[in-house]
Write a protein that holds these residues in place. Structure first.
Motif, mmCIF file in Angstrom:
data_model
loop_
_atom_site.group_PDB
_atom_site.id
_atom_site.type_symbol
_atom_site.label_atom_id
_atom_site.label_comp_id
_atom_site.label_asym_id
_atom_site.label_seq_id
_atom_site.Cartn_x
_atom_site.Cartn_y
_atom_site.Cartn_z
ATOM 1 N N LEU A 42 0.815 -1.255 -0.071
ATOM 2 C CA LEU A 42 -0.049 0.095 0.024
ATOM 3 C C LEU A 42 1.104 1.313 -0.048
ATOM 4 O O LEU A 42 0.681 2.256 -0.806
ATOM 5 C CB LEU A 42 -0.966 -0.148 1.098
ATOM 6 N N ASP A 43 1.931 1.253 0.830
ATOM 7 C CA ASP A 43 2.795 2.546 0.932
ATOM 8 C C ASP A 43 3.531 2.584 -0.366
ATOM 9 O O ASP A 43 3.594 3.816 -0.735
ATOM 10 C CB ASP A 43 3.903 2.449 2.056
ATOM 11 N N ILE A 44 3.945 1.505 -1.020
ATOM 12 C CA ILE A 44 4.606 1.727 -2.309
ATOM 13 C C ILE A 44 3.836 2.372 -3.431
ATOM 14 O O ILE A 44 4.213 3.135 -4.189
ATOM 15 C CB ILE A 44 5.077 0.311 -2.805
ATOM 16 N N CYS A 48 4.275 5.722 -5.511
ATOM 17 C CA CYS A 48 4.254 5.892 -7.065
ATOM 18 C C CYS A 48 3.352 6.771 -7.481
ATOM 19 O O CYS A 48 3.483 7.419 -8.575
ATOM 20 C CB CYS A 48 4.171 4.543 -7.711
ATOM 21 N N LEU A 49 2.212 7.092 -6.743
ATOM 22 C CA LEU A 49 1.063 8.136 -7.255
ATOM 23 C C LEU A 49 1.623 9.395 -7.004
ATOM 24 O O LEU A 49 0.653 10.221 -7.232
ATOM 25 C CB LEU A 49 -0.198 7.612 -6.652
ATOM 26 N N GLY A 50 2.727 9.791 -6.329
ATOM 27 C CA GLY A 50 3.131 11.149 -6.312
ATOM 28 C C GLY A 50 3.426 11.352 -4.890
ATOM 29 O O GLY A 50 3.619 12.725 -4.608
ATOM 30 N N ARG A 51 3.467 10.723 -3.903
ATOM 31 C CA ARG A 51 3.669 11.242 -2.556
ATOM 32 C C ARG A 51 4.928 11.646 -2.355
ATOM 33 O O ARG A 51 5.763 10.805 -2.874
ATOM 34 C CB ARG A 51 3.034 10.211 -1.547
ATOM 35 N N VAL A 117 7.337 14.879 -9.304
ATOM 36 C CA VAL A 117 6.151 14.556 -8.781
ATOM 37 C C VAL A 117 5.026 15.559 -9.300
ATOM 38 O O VAL A 117 3.962 15.033 -9.383
ATOM 39 C CB VAL A 117 6.310 14.847 -7.416
ATOM 40 N N ALA A 118 5.325 16.839 -9.628
ATOM 41 C CA ALA A 118 4.080 17.816 -9.802
ATOM 42 C C ALA A 118 3.669 17.527 -11.217
ATOM 43 O O ALA A 118 2.300 17.338 -11.399
ATOM 44 C CB ALA A 118 4.755 19.249 -9.847
ATOM 45 N N ALA A 153 -7.643 12.811 -4.198
ATOM 46 C CA ALA A 153 -8.548 11.715 -4.581
ATOM 47 C C ALA A 153 -8.062 10.495 -4.129
ATOM 48 O O ALA A 153 -8.745 9.515 -3.602
ATOM 49 C CB ALA A 153 -8.682 11.785 -6.083
ATOM 50 N N ALA A 154 -6.503 10.378 -4.026
ATOM 51 C CA ALA A 154 -5.881 8.930 -3.665
ATOM 52 C C ALA A 154 -6.307 8.724 -2.141
ATOM 53 O O ALA A 154 -6.064 7.692 -1.692
ATOM 54 C CB ALA A 154 -4.737 9.026 -3.868
#
Length: 650
Positions: A42-44, A48-51, A117-118, A153-154
């Protein structure tokens, strides 16, 4: 957006990555023993979604993994979202690759940062369909405006093992600073209760309210300035009266009368008398005084000389009278007058030096007598000269007295002139202050105050119009209505799982203000933190998120189409457990009911929702459960299976 695969690449660049494949639109189960890395998935994915600040464990992932890559699918395209291992507390590097349905995970030698990331979040937000929606906080709020993105949203797509059993918080990272408020601000938009139009109206309302406050400040400042000008104007009138500029000033003049009197005071002209003629006169008197003193000194010296001459003449004539009186005795001589002066008359002997003869003495006497007569004739002339000098001296002394009086009068004139000039300076200073006050008070005239009052009225009307439009939107009421729609499924599923207080509940819903589940009963409203047991907390988390995502899919909202759950059955097993399949006395019926609900909700959404569960439970007797397993990390023939391959660690 759903997940197709997750890949971990070794730091040494070996070509074969560790890959986990997921089935879109279905229930995916990763099961296995504890401490095999299930919770890290979950953390990975979140990373990858931009955290920017990952929450990845140090060992053994940090020691072995160099890159993380996530393959995601959209309706008609795919994206690879790859992030390098963070070198410190955070990183902004990223690799993005887009393509069609043939796109797959990259090779290890293809991994290189090509974005940040942006940009990653921006592309994901655009592909999800998140509009250019900038949230505008209400007036007076301390937080700043922000753009809604995948970042918010994430938060609705993850539940790690600590969050899913939290009785006080419902959403991912909700307890972190600022996250709860971000959820409250963006959930209405993600539910469809608010959109860019409402945000634009809110923005215009904020600007209009700011303009209204500015107009109010300007009007208040104008009133205060006008009052200050009136007070200072009256003080200037009193000052002008004391300096003689104005003759009469009313006790309480009106503002218009005050201004007229001040303008009248400016018209008074003061003649300036220059001191040049006085300086010239003073210089002439000083020059005359110097000349008179020199004349007086010369006369005093001349009189002193005449006086000396007088004394010397008197001494000379006195000596002449004495000597002449002595010589007069020669007139008594008879025949001795003719005596031989070379022979001593007593002894008739010849003299070494002959004496003067009587005739010579007589001639000397006659000469002295003539000189005495001549000296006596000079004396009257000398006396006349002395009287003339004295008269001339007295005239000079008189002129000096007159000169001194004129200088003293001139000094008094100087004092009067200085006083007059000081008064002129004071008058000029007062007039300068009056001119400055009139100039500064121009902006506070009655006409200007009227204009500012009109500006304020227009600003108030604009705010009222925009507020009416926003009230018509009624985002809060629309959000509650949509949460009520979601509550229908939540109530049904909570009763299906036989959760605490659900049997007697009128409604199980999500509270936007509390960001938690509330149970509404005939006896009153009951928040989740007042319902006991971890079983109920997890159950209510499940029904809330399943109902949310079902609503999102039904209304095509811009939220990723997956839900990741970590350890949803933890409440049914001991705190420290290696393999749940070894626990015989667990409530397997309830565990089965939880997974059946997950399966049914996935089927209900007909491929539009992907559910990924990481758990240590394994329902070996349920074929549908076995079909949903994508990874089983239990030893096989003595070989341990986990997220990180054994040969990577060795």
């Amino acid at each position: 957006m759903q997940l197709l695969a997750l890949a971990l690449y070794h730091r040494d660049g070996r070509p074969t990555p560790r890959v986990l494949r997921f089935r879109p639109g279905a229930l995916n189960i990763l099961t296995g023993e504890s401490e095999t890395g299930k919770s890290e998935i979950l953390d990975i994915v979140d990373y990858c979604l931009g955290r920017s600040t990952p929450n990845l464990p140090d060992e053994p992932i940090d020691r072995t993994v160099g890159w993380y890559a996530l393959l995601v699918a959209f309706r008609d395209s795919r994206m690879v979202l790859a992030r390098p291992r963070p070198a410190g507390a955070s990183t902004t590097h990223a690799m993005i690759r887009t393509g069609d349905e043939t796109l797959d995970l990259p090779r290890a030698d293809e991994l290189t940062p090509n974005s940040n990331v942006a940009a990653l979040r921006s592309q994901l937000s655009a592909r999800l369909g998140i509009e250019d929606f900038r949230f505008q906080p209400p007036p007076g709020a301390a937080r700043a405006a922000f753009d809604v993105s995948i970042g918010q949203a994430a938060l609705l797509c993850f539940q790690n093992q600590n969050e899913i059993a939290d009785k006080k918080a419902l959403f991912h990272r909700q307890t972190e600073n600022g996250i709860a408020q971000a959820l409250k601000d963006t959930l209405p938009y993600l539910l469809g209760a608010a959109g860019p139009e409402q945000a634009l109206r809110r923005y215009h309302l904020n600007e209009a309210q700011r303009a209204q406050r500015a107009a109010q400040r300007k009007l208040d400042d104008a009133h205060r300035h006008a009052a200050a000008v009136d007070a200072s104007g009256l003080a200037l009138l009193r000052l002008a009266q004391s300096e003689g500029i104005l003759e009469e000033v009313p006790a309480a003049p009106a503002p218009e009368e005050t201004r007229a009197l001040l303008e009248q005071a400016l018209t008074v002209t003061v003649s300036t008398i220059g001191p040049v003629d006085l300086r010239d006169r003073r210089q002439a008197l000083n020059d005359e005084r110097r000349d008179l003193r020199e004349q007086l000194q010369q006369l005093d010296e001349a009189l002193a000389l005449v006086e000396r001459w007088q004394k010397q003449g008197q001494a000379f004539t006195g000596e002449l009278h004495l000597q002449l009186g002595r010589l007069k005795s020669l007139d008594l001589l008879g025949p001795e007058r003719d005596h031989d002066s070379t022979v001593c008359p007593m002894c008739t002997r010849p003299l070494d030096e002959p004496d003067a003869s009587a005739a010579e003495i007589n001639r000397l006497t006659e000469q002295l007598s003539a000189e005495l007569d001549q000296a006596q004739t000079i004396q009257p002339i000398r006396d006349e000269h002395r009287r003339s000098l004295q008269t001339e001296r007295e005239a000079v002394v008189e002129r000096l007295r007159v000169n001194g009086a004129q200088l003293r009068e001139l000094a008094a004139s100087d004092e009067r002139m200085r006083n007059l000039q000081e008064q002129h300076v004071r008058i000029a200073r007062v007039q300068g202050r009056i001119d400055q006050a009139l100039t500064a008070g121009t902006g506070s005239s009655v006409g200007d105050i009227g204009r500012l009052r009109n500006d304020l009225v227009l600003a108030q009307e604009n705010v009222a119009t925009l507020q009416a439009l926003i009230d018509e939107d009624d985002v809060t009421a629309e959000t509650e209505r949509r949460l009520t729609d979601i509550a229908a499924n939540m109530t049904t599923w909570a009763k299906r799982l036989n959760l605490g207080q659900a049997a007697s509940a009128d409604e199980v819903a999500i509270s936007l203000s509390q960001l938690n589940v509330v149970v509404r009963r005939p006896l009153g409203r009951l928040p989740l933190n007042r319902i006991g047991s971890a079983k109920n907390w997890i159950g209510y988390h499940l029904v809330a998120h399943l109902a949310l995502h079902t609503y999102f899919r039904l209304h095509n909202r811009p939220v990723p189409n997956f839900l990741m759950l970590d350890q949803p059955t933890q409440a049914f097993f001991p705190a420290k457990i290696k393999d749940a399949t070894t626990v015989q006395d667990a409530d397997w019926a309830t565990v089965t009911a939880y997974f059946e609900l997950l399966r049914d909700v996935a089927d209900l959404n007909e491929g539009a929702l992907q559910i990924i569960v990481c758990d240590h439970a394994n329902l070996t007797e349920q074929p549908w459960f076995q079909e949903a397993i994508v990874e089983d990390w239990r030893p096989v023939d003595g070989h341990r299976k986990a997220l990180i391959p054994t040969d990577w660690v060795d």
